[in-house]
Write a protein that holds these residues in place. Structure first.
Motif, mmCIF file in Angstrom:
data_model
loop_
_atom_site.group_PDB
_atom_site.id
_atom_site.type_symbol
_atom_site.label_atom_id
_atom_site.label_comp_id
_atom_site.label_asym_id
_atom_site.label_seq_id
_atom_site.Cartn_x
_atom_site.Cartn_y
_atom_site.Cartn_z
ATOM 1 N N GLY A 18 35.051 45.695 56.929
ATOM 2 C CA GLY A 18 33.676 45.712 56.460
ATOM 3 C C GLY A 18 32.820 46.662 57.276
ATOM 4 O O GLY A 18 33.074 46.884 58.456
ATOM 5 N N PHE A 19 31.800 47.240 56.632
ATOM 6 C CA PHE A 19 30.888 48.138 57.343
ATOM 7 C C PHE A 19 29.480 48.001 56.759
ATOM 8 O O PHE A 19 29.299 47.655 55.594
ATOM 9 C CB PHE A 19 31.355 49.587 57.247
ATOM 10 C CG PHE A 19 31.432 50.120 55.843
ATOM 11 C CD1 PHE A 19 30.317 50.713 55.238
ATOM 12 C CD2 PHE A 19 32.608 50.027 55.109
ATOM 13 C CE1 PHE A 19 30.391 51.191 53.945
ATOM 14 C CE2 PHE A 19 32.678 50.512 53.815
ATOM 15 C CZ PHE A 19 31.578 51.091 53.223
ATOM 16 N N THR A 20 28.485 48.251 57.614
ATOM 17 C CA THR A 20 27.071 48.262 57.205
ATOM 18 C C THR A 20 26.404 49.474 57.826
ATOM 19 O O THR A 20 26.485 49.690 59.046
ATOM 20 C CB THR A 20 26.344 46.984 57.670
ATOM 21 O OG1 THR A 20 26.955 45.836 57.065
ATOM 22 C CG2 THR A 20 24.867 47.032 57.290
ATOM 23 N N GLY A 21 25.721 50.285 56.971
ATOM 24 C CA GLY A 21 24.992 51.457 57.446
ATOM 25 C C GLY A 21 23.482 51.252 57.304
ATOM 26 O O GLY A 21 23.030 50.568 56.378
ATOM 27 N N ASP A 65 16.531 50.506 56.013
ATOM 28 C CA ASP A 65 17.276 50.016 54.858
ATOM 29 C C ASP A 65 18.774 50.044 55.153
ATOM 30 O O ASP A 65 19.281 50.920 55.864
ATOM 31 C CB ASP A 65 16.977 50.879 53.625
ATOM 32 C CG ASP A 65 15.500 50.891 53.273
ATOM 33 O OD1 ASP A 65 14.893 49.800 53.265
ATOM 34 O OD2 ASP A 65 14.968 51.995 53.027
ATOM 35 N N THR A 66 19.483 49.073 54.575
ATOM 36 C CA THR A 66 20.922 48.960 54.868
ATOM 37 C C THR A 66 21.748 48.981 53.604
ATOM 38 O O THR A 66 21.263 48.690 52.503
ATOM 39 C CB THR A 66 21.230 47.653 55.630
ATOM 40 O OG1 THR A 66 20.872 46.538 54.806
ATOM 41 C CG2 THR A 66 20.464 47.590 56.944
#
Length: 199
Positions: free
Chosen positions: A2-5, A11-12
């Motif tokens: 999993g990844f989150t930018g 904002d993500t």
């Protein structure tokens, strides 16, 4: 995976990667090899020629070849370890009728007689013989053991010594072996019985 930018104002966005599709693993298998620093294999047979005329005295002897090869450290099994009971053995004669390096007694039973030659018997045993004098000894594998059986008296160079050690000629007869590691990889080698075996 999993990844989150996060962008510049906070904002993500999130997502995931299936490692079953994205990841690969390269593992170099450790295979068995012949050891460069191995000790010499020693196969010492001891027989009493009196056994040729007295059944109560043995005229054969056997040596545990598997133990001798393992004790000498001929095979480096590596990280996978050895597969128990997997060592296979074979006897190979370089040439049928090759000179063994040993001799029969002469007609007076005192001096050097005809050369003892080697041939492969019907059951895979190695037979020492002369053209006119019959069979003098056999060498055969019995499971993990190599068995030497004397059938007739063999000439000794020093008649004044009760106990003498004899050897086959170099390069005539080899003991082949194949070892298998824990995941099935194999390595093969050979021992020259002219150098390893004494009688």
């Amino acid at each position: 995976l999993g990844f989150t930018g996060t962008d510049g104002d906070g904002d993500t966005v999130s997502g995931a990667v299936d490692l079953g599709q994205a990841a690969t693993f390269t593992i170099v298998d450790d295979v068995p090899t012949l050891a460069d620093d191995a000790d010499e294999v020693e196969l010492a047979f001891s027989v009493n020629e009196a056994g040729l005329v007295n059944d109560e005295i043995g005229s054969s002897d056997r040596v545990d070849v598997r133990a001798a090869i393992n004790n000498a450290g001929l095979i480096n099994y590596g990280a996978d370890g050895k597969q128990d009971g997997s060592l296979t053995l074979s006897l190979t004669l370089n040439t049928e009728g090759a000179a063994s390096g040993l001799f029969a007694l002469d007609a007076d039973s005192t001096g050097q007689g005809d050369p003892i030659l080697l041939r492969t018997g019907d059951d895979g045993e190695i037979v020492g013989y002369t053209a006119d004098g019959g069979d003098y000894f056999t060498l055969e594998l019995d499971g993990d053991e190599l068995v030497f059986t004397q059938l007739q008296a063999i000439w000794h160079a020093d008649a004044g010594t009760d106990t003498q050690t004899l050897s086959l000629a170099d390069g005539v007869l080899t003991l082949g072996f194949t070892g298998t590691d824990g995941d099935g990889d194999t390595v093969s080698g050979a021992v020259d019985l002219g150098q390893a075996a004494t009688f």
